[in-house]
Design a protein around this motif. Structure first.
Motif, short mmCIF file in Angstrom:
data_model
loop_
_atom_site.label_atom_id
_atom_site.label_comp_id
_atom_site.label_asym_id
_atom_site.label_seq_id
_atom_site.Cartn_x
_atom_site.Cartn_y
_atom_site.Cartn_z
N UNK A 180 9.36 -33.09 -0.84
CA UNK A 180 9.69 -33.13 -2.26
C UNK A 180 10.66 -34.26 -2.56
N UNK A 181 11.64 -34.46 -1.69
CA UNK A 181 12.59 -35.55 -1.88
C UNK A 181 11.87 -36.89 -1.77
N UNK A 182 10.94 -36.98 -0.82
CA UNK A 182 10.18 -38.23 -0.67
C UNK A 182 9.34 -38.52 -1.91
N UNK A 183 8.71 -37.49 -2.48
CA UNK A 183 7.93 -37.68 -3.70
C UNK A 183 8.81 -38.10 -4.86
N UNK A 184 9.99 -37.53 -4.93
CA UNK A 184 10.93 -37.91 -5.99
C UNK A 184 11.31 -39.37 -5.86
N UNK A 185 11.56 -39.81 -4.63
CA UNK A 185 11.92 -41.21 -4.39
C UNK A 185 10.77 -42.15 -4.73
N UNK A 186 9.57 -41.78 -4.33
CA UNK A 186 8.40 -42.64 -4.60
C UNK A 186 8.15 -42.74 -6.11
N UNK A 187 8.25 -41.63 -6.82
CA UNK A 187 8.02 -41.65 -8.27
C UNK A 187 9.08 -42.48 -8.98
N UNK B 96 9.52 -41.38 -14.27
CA UNK B 96 10.91 -40.93 -14.16
C UNK B 96 10.97 -39.41 -14.29
N UNK B 97 10.18 -38.88 -15.20
CA UNK B 97 10.12 -37.43 -15.37
C UNK B 97 9.60 -36.75 -14.10
N UNK B 98 8.53 -37.33 -13.52
CA UNK B 98 7.99 -36.78 -12.29
C UNK B 98 9.04 -36.78 -11.18
N UNK B 99 9.78 -37.87 -11.08
CA UNK B 99 10.82 -37.97 -10.05
C UNK B 99 11.87 -36.88 -10.24
#
Length: 268
Positions: A52-59, A80-83
């Motif tokens: 989840x943290x990785x997805x936040x960083x990628x987004x 930004x919202x997705x992140x």
């Protein structure tokens, strides 16, 4: 065909709209960055929810790339919202896992305590009388004009909470042992607080802490009919509330024991 003189006006209006959109998307970027930084600084979240943290960083990185191109404010806001949401999900996943681990640990501890109670029941009846006498001494209870009273300090609870800490198990197990092997006495569990904060909230906390002790004893086999629970909040202090030491003494739970016939003194 539109008059030529309207073109500058339209350009100004479009520029203003673009400026608003850019400002809004930059805000979304800031919110997402703050959320990601918050979860990234907590090792437990990184361990529990790395994807989840990785997805936040990628987004967030994708949102920043879109921010470099004119006319993509909507895309910036979207990623930004997705992140930000992935960061929130990471925190939620971590909290769920921590709660599960805590519940498992408590379950194991309860099972260990139940086994200890069963072993106590199997004591040789010839030695039971002496064992009960020793248990009364180990309870560290004091004789008062209201009867025998055992005081549990504030340290047995999590700060400003009615949740019992693990250190409470050994203390309360002594009470459970005594009540299991001596079935006539009853107890009244009384909760107290210091005078800091709202009086109504203190009263509720004192009742919740007393109830937590009562529930714990019931979970180990003590019949509910042998337990009374009451909260007194700030009333009946045993020390001055002017000092931290005095307030700590006032934040307590008292267990009042009945006589051998099960008679408790009148409530305060």
């Amino acid at each position: 065909m539109k008059p030529v003189y309207l073109i500058p006006v339209l350009l100004v209006a479009l520029g203003a709209l673009q400026g608003c959109a850019t400002h809004e998307s930059q805000q979304h970027l800031q919110y997402a960055s703050t959320a990601l930084q918050s979860v990234s600084e907590e090792p437990q979240i990184l361990q529990d929810a790395p994807k989840d943290v990785e997805r936040a960083s990628e987004s967030l990185e994708r949102a920043k790339r879109f921010a470099d191109f004119w006319g993509n404010a909507q895309d910036v806001s979207h990623y930004a919202y997705l992140s930000k949401r992935y960061s929130e999900i990471a925190r939620q996943h971590s909290e769920q896992l921590q709660n599960q681990r805590r519940a498992t640990q408590l379950s194991m501890e309860h099972e260990r305590l139940r086994q200890a109670v069963q072993e106590a029941r199997m004591l040789d009846l010839q030695h039971q009388g002496r064992w009960l006498e020793d248990q009364m001494v180990s309870l560290a209870a004091a004789e008062t004009d209201r009867g025998l009273v055992m005081t549990l300090g504030d340290v047995l609870f999590r700060a400003a909470s009615a949740e019992l800490g693990s250190s409470a198990n050994r203390t309360l197990l002594k009470v459970v042992h005594f009540l299991q092997l001596n079935p006539k006495p009853r107890v009244r569990v009384e909760g107290y607080t210091d005078n800091r904060g709202d009086a109504a909230e203190n009263l509720a906390l004192s009742k919740a802490r007393a109830q937590a002790v009562g529930d714990f004893m019931q979970s180990l086999g003590i019949d509910a009919g042998r337990i009374e629970v009451v909260g007194y909040g700030e009333q009946y202090r045993v020390a001055e509330n002017a000092s931290a030491r005095g307030r700590a003494q006032n934040r307590r739970v008292e267990i009042l024991f009945s006589d051998e016939q099960g008679r408790l003194s009148s409530p305060r």
